[in-house]
Design an enzyme around this catalytic site. Structure first.
Site, PDB file in Angstrom:
ATOM      1  N   GLU A  86      69.024  35.960 131.240  1.00 59.55           N
ATOM      2  CA  GLU A  86      70.170  37.294 130.860  1.00 59.55           C
ATOM      3  C   GLU A  86      69.532  37.940 129.547  1.00 59.55           C
ATOM      4  OE1 GLU A  86      73.903  37.132 131.500  1.00 59.55           O
ATOM      5  OE2 GLU A  86      73.241  34.822 132.981  1.00 59.55           O
TER       6      GLU A  86
ATOM      7  N   CYS B  75      77.438  34.937 128.153  1.00 56.52           N
ATOM      8  CA  CYS B  75      75.351  35.169 128.516  1.00 56.52           C
ATOM      9  C   CYS B  75      75.786  33.969 129.369  1.00 56.52           C
ATOM     10  CB  CYS B  75      75.009  34.901 127.857  1.00 56.52           C
ATOM     11  SG  CYS B  75      73.717  36.468 127.962  1.00 56.52           S
TER      12      CYS B  75
END
Ligand code: SAH
Ligand code: SF4
Length: 373
Positions: free
Chosen positions: A91, A354
């Site tokens: 990500e 995240c």
């Protein structure tokens, strides 16, 4: 497998160009295509001779990250989930402005990048470590996160308008706070950051790059010896060994005394470049009795404290304290005259944490695969 062109420094490529008897301006053209125009194919590099492009193609891969999923509205925080060729997911998070991090209002973009697939450090509250560590990212996979998001920003802005030749920089601040422990992938991280920092590469100033670590003391000492003035964010989350070890197993390997002493070394070399990240988790580290030890550590390192209300992670029991308790913690910290901020989120909680989009996508894929069998 060919090595990727975006894993090489200018110096290394220069040796290759010399061996091919190519003049230096050709290398400048190549770097311009890679990092300013963010070319995605060799064919696009139209002012370079075909023979040279062919030579490059034979020696190097030119990988482009594939978007698996994107989340977030225009002008707001955007989360990108990338699918790597080995079907791993990582990500990046694009944040429009982040005055909390730099104590200055700014309409500039900050990008949060990943450095590993998964994470081996297993902090109890974190989505990235839930399924363990899969692999380190290579330098180009770190560099390409920036290029891919810049490409997207540029396309989004110009929405169909013809591409100006010099697309210009779109990302001005970098935080290494995505998935993974950056200092556990030290060499690839340094290589990538040097490419992103170089005037011929990403052009992002070292002081605009913040490396976040869960506290690998030996690597912090090593980082202090590097010439660049990178900023360091310590994921503290606990100001006593008792509290910290409860949620961060790494604290048993490098307890606070070792961590803080390594940070003092960093401070000696670099000046005031350290900040503490402190997630507020209800009933774990949000007691007002934690403020005094936290203030003491911050004072020793001249560190600023960023308080972050915990973002819930699917499947984990932890929650954030009520807003009043968050404010009380901040107030008390300020009474100790420690510079501190509290992230007050407006809506969605995609800012931090995240690893969650990846986790969800992997779960969905597993369900689909089960249904298919
Ligand atoms: N491994 C590094 C960098 C990645 S984590 C580190 O730990 O510093 C980036 C930051 O997000 C860390 O401060 C981490 O503790 C924090 N974080 C992880 N899970 C979170 C969650 N659910 N809510 C809020 N912050 C979280
Ligand atoms: Fe790894 Fe950082 Fe998550 Fe801890 S907080 S598990 S070190 S990514």
């Amino acid at each position: 497998m060919k090595p990727d062109i975006k894993s090489f420094s200018r110096e290394e490529l220069s040796k290759q160009f010399e061996a091919w008897s190519e003049p230096d301006y050709r290398l400048a053209q190549l770097l311009n295509w890679l990092y300013l125009k963010r070319a995605t194919t060799w064919e696009a590099m139209s002012n370079m001779p075909k023979v040279l492009r062919e030579q490059l193609r034979q020696c190097y891969q030119l990988a482009v990250l594939e978007t698996a999923r994107k989340q977030g509205a225009r002008d707001e925080t955007q989360k990108f989930l990338w699918r790597l060729p080995d079907n791993a997911f990582i990500e990046s998070v694009l944040i429009p402005a982040n005055p909390a991090l730099y104590s200055e209002a700014s309409d500039r973009h900050t990008l949060c990048v990943s450095t590993q697939v998964g994470c081996a450090y297993g902090c109890k509250f974190c989505a990235s470590g839930l399924n363990g560590w899969k692999r380190n990212l290579e330098p180009f996979e770190i560099v390409e996160q920036v290029m891919a998001v810049e490409r997207w920003l540029h396309e989004d802005k110009s929405a169909g308008a013809p591409d100006p030749p010099e697309a210009g920089r779109q990302i001005h601040n970098l935080v290494i706070m995505g998935m993974g422990e950056p200092l556990a992938n030290y060499d690839a991280l340094m290589k990538a950051l040097r490419i992103l920092n170089a005037p011929w590469g990403g052009g992002i100033g070292a002081r605009k790059i913040t490396i976040s670590t869960s506290g690998l003391a030996p690597q912090i000492r090593r980082l202090a010896e590097e010439p660049e003035q990178f900023r360091l964010a310590i994921s503290l989350h606990g100001a006593t060994d008792l509290t910290r070890s409860r949620i961060m197993p790494v604290n048993r390997r490098y307890p606070l005394a070792q961590l803080i002493s390594a940070c003092e070394g960093y401070l000696d070399k670099k000046g005031k470049m350290i900040s503490f990240e402190y997630i507020l988790i209800a009933g774990v580290n949000d007691g007002l009795d934690q403020v005094e030890p936290l203030a003491a550590l911050a004072r020793r390192l001249h560190a600023k404290v960023n308080l972050i209300p915990y973002n819930r992670v699917e499947g984990l029991e932890w929650t954030r304290p009520e807003p009043a308790a968050q404010e009380a913690f901040l107030e008390k910290l300020k009474q100790y005259r420690i510079p501190a901020t509290l992230r007050r989120e407006k809506g969605g909680d995609i800012d931090a944490a995240c690893g969650q989009l990846r986790l969800r996508t992997e779960k969905e894929l597993a369900v689909t695969a089960q249904k298919g069998t």
